[in-house]
Design a protein around this motif. Structure first.
Motif, mmCIF file in Angstrom:
data_model
loop_
_atom_site.group_PDB
_atom_site.id
_atom_site.type_symbol
_atom_site.label_atom_id
_atom_site.label_comp_id
_atom_site.label_asym_id
_atom_site.label_seq_id
_atom_site.Cartn_x
_atom_site.Cartn_y
_atom_site.Cartn_z
ATOM 1 N N ALA A 27 0.828 -1.216 0.000
ATOM 2 C CA ALA A 27 0.000 0.000 0.000
ATOM 3 C C ALA A 27 0.856 1.256 0.000
ATOM 4 C CB ALA A 27 -0.907 -0.008 1.217
ATOM 5 N N SER A 28 1.615 1.463 -1.049
ATOM 6 C CA SER A 28 2.476 2.648 -1.102
ATOM 7 C C SER A 28 2.482 3.139 -2.538
ATOM 8 C CB SER A 28 3.892 2.267 -0.675
ATOM 9 O OG SER A 28 4.347 1.196 -1.482
ATOM 10 N N GLY A 73 6.922 -0.384 3.851
ATOM 11 C CA GLY A 73 5.918 -1.447 3.874
ATOM 12 C C GLY A 73 6.547 -2.816 4.011
ATOM 13 N N TYR A 123 7.307 -4.251 7.557
ATOM 14 C CA TYR A 123 6.219 -4.691 8.436
ATOM 15 C C TYR A 123 6.161 -6.213 8.618
ATOM 16 C CZ TYR A 123 3.544 -0.346 9.016
ATOM 17 O OH TYR A 123 3.105 0.896 9.381
ATOM 18 N N ASN A 180 13.966 3.222 -1.247
ATOM 19 C CA ASN A 180 14.454 4.594 -1.418
ATOM 20 C C ASN A 180 14.833 5.229 -0.082
ATOM 21 O OD1 ASN A 180 11.996 5.122 -0.278
ATOM 22 N ND2 ASN A 180 11.013 5.730 -2.179
HETATM 23 C C1 TPP Z 1 -0.187 0.585 8.366
HETATM 24 C C2 TPP Z 1 -0.024 1.908 7.711
HETATM 25 N N1 TPP Z 1 0.610 2.909 8.384
HETATM 26 C C3 TPP Z 1 0.774 4.111 7.782
HETATM 27 C C4 TPP Z 1 0.285 4.353 6.533
HETATM 28 C C5 TPP Z 1 0.438 5.730 5.882
HETATM 29 N N2 TPP Z 1 1.387 5.621 4.758
HETATM 30 C C6 TPP Z 1 0.968 5.562 3.478
HETATM 31 S S1 TPP Z 1 2.206 5.418 2.396
HETATM 32 C C7 TPP Z 1 3.355 5.508 3.618
HETATM 33 C C8 TPP Z 1 4.831 5.453 3.292
HETATM 34 C C9 TPP Z 1 5.232 4.110 2.807
HETATM 35 O O1 TPP Z 1 6.598 4.023 2.644
HETATM 36 P P1 TPP Z 1 7.225 2.910 1.754
HETATM 37 O O2 TPP Z 1 6.593 1.601 2.024
HETATM 38 O O3 TPP Z 1 8.699 2.965 1.893
HETATM 39 O O4 TPP Z 1 6.775 3.283 0.291
HETATM 40 P P2 TPP Z 1 6.946 4.643 -0.556
HETATM 41 O O5 TPP Z 1 6.070 5.684 0.029
HETATM 42 O O6 TPP Z 1 8.382 5.016 -0.480
HETATM 43 O O7 TPP Z 1 6.487 4.237 -1.920
HETATM 44 C C10 TPP Z 1 2.761 5.621 4.868
HETATM 45 C C11 TPP Z 1 3.492 5.718 6.139
HETATM 46 C C12 TPP Z 1 -0.380 3.275 5.893
HETATM 47 N N3 TPP Z 1 -0.892 3.382 4.670
HETATM 48 N N4 TPP Z 1 -0.496 2.072 6.501
#
Ligand code: TPP
Length: 588
Positions: A397-398, A453, A456, A478
């Motif tokens: 979910a990113s 992500g 986790y 990144n």
């Molecule tokens: C469990 C959870 N905590 C927080 C969020 C809020 N959130 C959305 S994207 C993100 C950053 C994710 O980082 P990463 O997995 O490194 O991916 P990137 O943003 O670099 O693509 C966060 C903290 C979420 N979606 N789910």
């Protein structure tokens, strides 16, 4: 003498359950005993966190149409399962959660944690399931199991929790065939296929026949209903363009000229332009969520709309459709196909192809980029070139979701992509891969996560190893939570607070967990690393070092280019007014 755990396991076998994902507690051991006597029919996969059990069951159900089954113990097992249940609830995925509970007589001690691990599970679960069934006795168990399967697979599918008190599950049971009877209609979704009423189907056909620029917005309901052939036929007959939600990706082959990709602020840009240019829009098995509707700016006020959904409560929630079709997607599209005329709309198709081409050209630089750090679109292009028809790509979910949606075209009409957009929780992909791998043994399972992500649920790679799954896990590493880093920078005047991640080296961690790890810094080496990964006998982690300064979100990209600071979104987000879609007649 047998026990209720045996009865439950026998019923699961009767419902065609082949895999159960979970973690035992003292209260659920009778179930494990029951499963242990039926190993040739049903396999239990031990996960290392109950969150993973929910996600694995969710992915299993999406790929098979059969309810995904998971089990947890009372208390902490239940609370950790919540993430998976909410994902399945919001994405309408049939899941059955077997939930341990304190013995019935201990109810007075459940309050305030007096009885170890106890809390008001039923109240908690009721808010995150389609239905929660608290089993009061051994005698009631069989019919409540039947209810769980019926509820999960009928109407709008969803997760059902079956709460099993310890003493009920441990109770003696004298085997009898009446108790193990199942209703085989509810083994698979959809259990029933109601067709929308003939007058509404006729009205929808009339609108579509009169359309000059028809668009279908296909949601996960198209795939859940198995309606890809009908959707493709409708698109061909009408020369309608088809866009999809994340969950609907694969409802149409994205290589087809009638497809305009995923409609989402993170997706390819042509989908929005084409959806906005439509005069008639058929929302099909799609809940009109925030992202697909671009913050409910779609449908446009002047667009005539048809909304087809199995759940009548969907129809009219965010706008009043010109025609509301309440029915199963496949059955109703089949009825609609009889009434729509084959009619070429060459001008519309030409316009759409031009929009698609322009957008593809804008993407191509990043997809072929040799820059270091690596551009995520380049990774996606290398992956797309290697995917086979039966492979499954699971997005975390990113930004990963946007990179996949915009840069990998679904090669065929099938469910080959899974996105955790029901809840959008980080850490979905690696546990979901467990369910996907056993659901689709003939395919190769690829996960794509950011480094945030991926952290986790990295421990679940050991589960992949333990079960001999050959997953390929791509980390777009990144070094930051880049979505949040950009949000802070854009909307809070350059803020950078708690978004940076120092390590770990995922390739080394992978080795420690029994998987294989590769680190890739050079774009020229991505292809070879992927080829090697797909050959591996073990799960693989590809730790790919990517650029933190790039994003698939259209509005962020624009704002980053402009280099300005913006008002906080809280001050600008407004809900567009609820409104009626017009009829086309005035404009015909
Ligand atoms: C469990 C959870 N905590 C927080 C969020 C809020 N959130 C959305 S994207 C993100 C950053 C994710 O980082 P990463 O997995 O490194 O991916 P990137 O943003 O670099 O693509 C966060 C903290 C979420 N979606 N789910």
């Amino acid at each position: 003498m047998s026990h209720a755990g045996d009865l439950l396991a026998e019923l699961l076998v009767g419902y065609g359950v082949t895999h159960v994902f979970g973690q035992p507690g003292g209260q659920t051991v009778a179930l494990y005993d029951g499963l242990s006597h039926r190993k040739s029919a049903i396999r239990h996969l031990l996960v290392r966190d109950e969150r993973s059990a929910g996600y694995a069951a969710d992915a299993f159900a999406r790929l098979t149409g059969r309810p995904g089954v998971c089990d947890v113990t009372v208390g902490p097992g239940t609370t950790k399962l919540a993430d998976g249940l909410v994902e399945s609830l919001n994405a309408s995925v049939p899941v059955i959660a077997l939930v341990g509970e304190l013995p019935r007589d201990w109810a007075p001690y459940r309050e305030k944690g007096v009885a170890s691990q106890g809390f008001d599970q039923v109240r908690f679960l009721e808010s995150i399931t389609k239905s929660t069934l608290n089993v009061p006795s051994l005698a009631a168990l069989p019919s409540m199991v039947r209810s769980a399967f019926r509820l999960a697979t009928s109407g709008r599918p969803g997760p059902v929790a079956l709460v099993l008190p310890h003493d009920v599950l441990d109770a003696d049971w004298e085997p009898d065939s009446a108790a193990t009877e199942v209703d085989d209609r509810y083994r698979q979704y959809p259990a029933h296929r109601p067709v929308a009423s003939p007058d509404t189907v006729a009205a929808a056909a009339e609108l579509l026949n009169a359309a000059r620029r028809p668009v279908v917005i296909a949601g996960g309901g198209v795939l859940a209903s198995g309606a890809t052939a009908e959707l493709g036929a409708l698109a061909e007959k009408l020369d309608a363009m088809v866009v999809t939600s994340f969950s609907g990706k694969g409802a149409i082959a994205e290589t087809m000229r009638h497809s305009a990709g995923v409609l989402n602020p993170l997706g390819p840009t042509e989908s929005l332009e084409i959806a906005r240019n439509a005069d008639v829009v058929l929302w099909c098995g799609c809940k009109v969520g925030q992202n697909t509707s671009h913050n409910w700016t779609l449908p446009l006020a002047e667009q005539a709309t048809i909304h087809l959904d199995i759940d009548p409560a969907e129809l009219g929630r965010t706008f009043r459709p010109t025609v509301a079709l309440n029915g199963d997607v496949r059955a109703t599209l089949a009825a609609l196909l009889h009434l729509v005329r084959k009619q070429p709309r060459s001008e519309w198709l030409r316009e759409a192809q031009r929009i698609k081409q322009d957008a593809a050209e804008l993407r191509s630089d990043a997809e072929s980029s040799d820059a270091i750090p690596i551009q995520p679109p380049r990774v996606m292009r290398e992956l797309a070139a290697r995917l086979r028809p039966e492979d499954v790509v699971i997005s975390d979910a990113s930004f990963s979701a946007g990179w996949i949606a915009a840069h990998i075209a679904a090669p065929q009409a099938a469910r080959n992509f899974i996105f955790a957009r029901g809840q959008g929780g980080l850490g979905y992909s690696v546990p979901a891969a467990l369910g996907a791998a056993v659901a689709r043994p003939q395919g190769r399972i690829v996960t794509v996560s950011g480094d945030g992500g991926f952290g986790y649920a990295i421990g679940e790679l050991a589960t992949h190893v333990q079960h001999g799954l050959r997953t390929v896990n791509i980390v777009l590493n990144n070094g930051t939570l880049s979505w949040l880093e950009m949000y802070q920078r854009l909307f809070f005047e350059g803020l950078r607070q708690s978004v940076d991640l120092a390590g770990p080296d995922f390739a080394i961690v992978a080795e420690g967990l029994g998987a294989q790890g590769f680190r890739v810094d050079d774009p020229a080496k991505i292809g070879a690393a992927m080829d090697e990964a797909f050959q591996c006998e073990r799960p693989v982690v590809l730790d790919i070092r990517t650029d933190a300064g790039t994003t698939p979100i259209h509005s962020y990209r624009r704002r980053l280019d402009e280099g300005k600071s913006y008002p906080r979104p809280g001050t600008v987000y407004q809900l567009p007014p609820w409104r009626r879609s017009p009829s086309l007649k005035e404009d015909a």
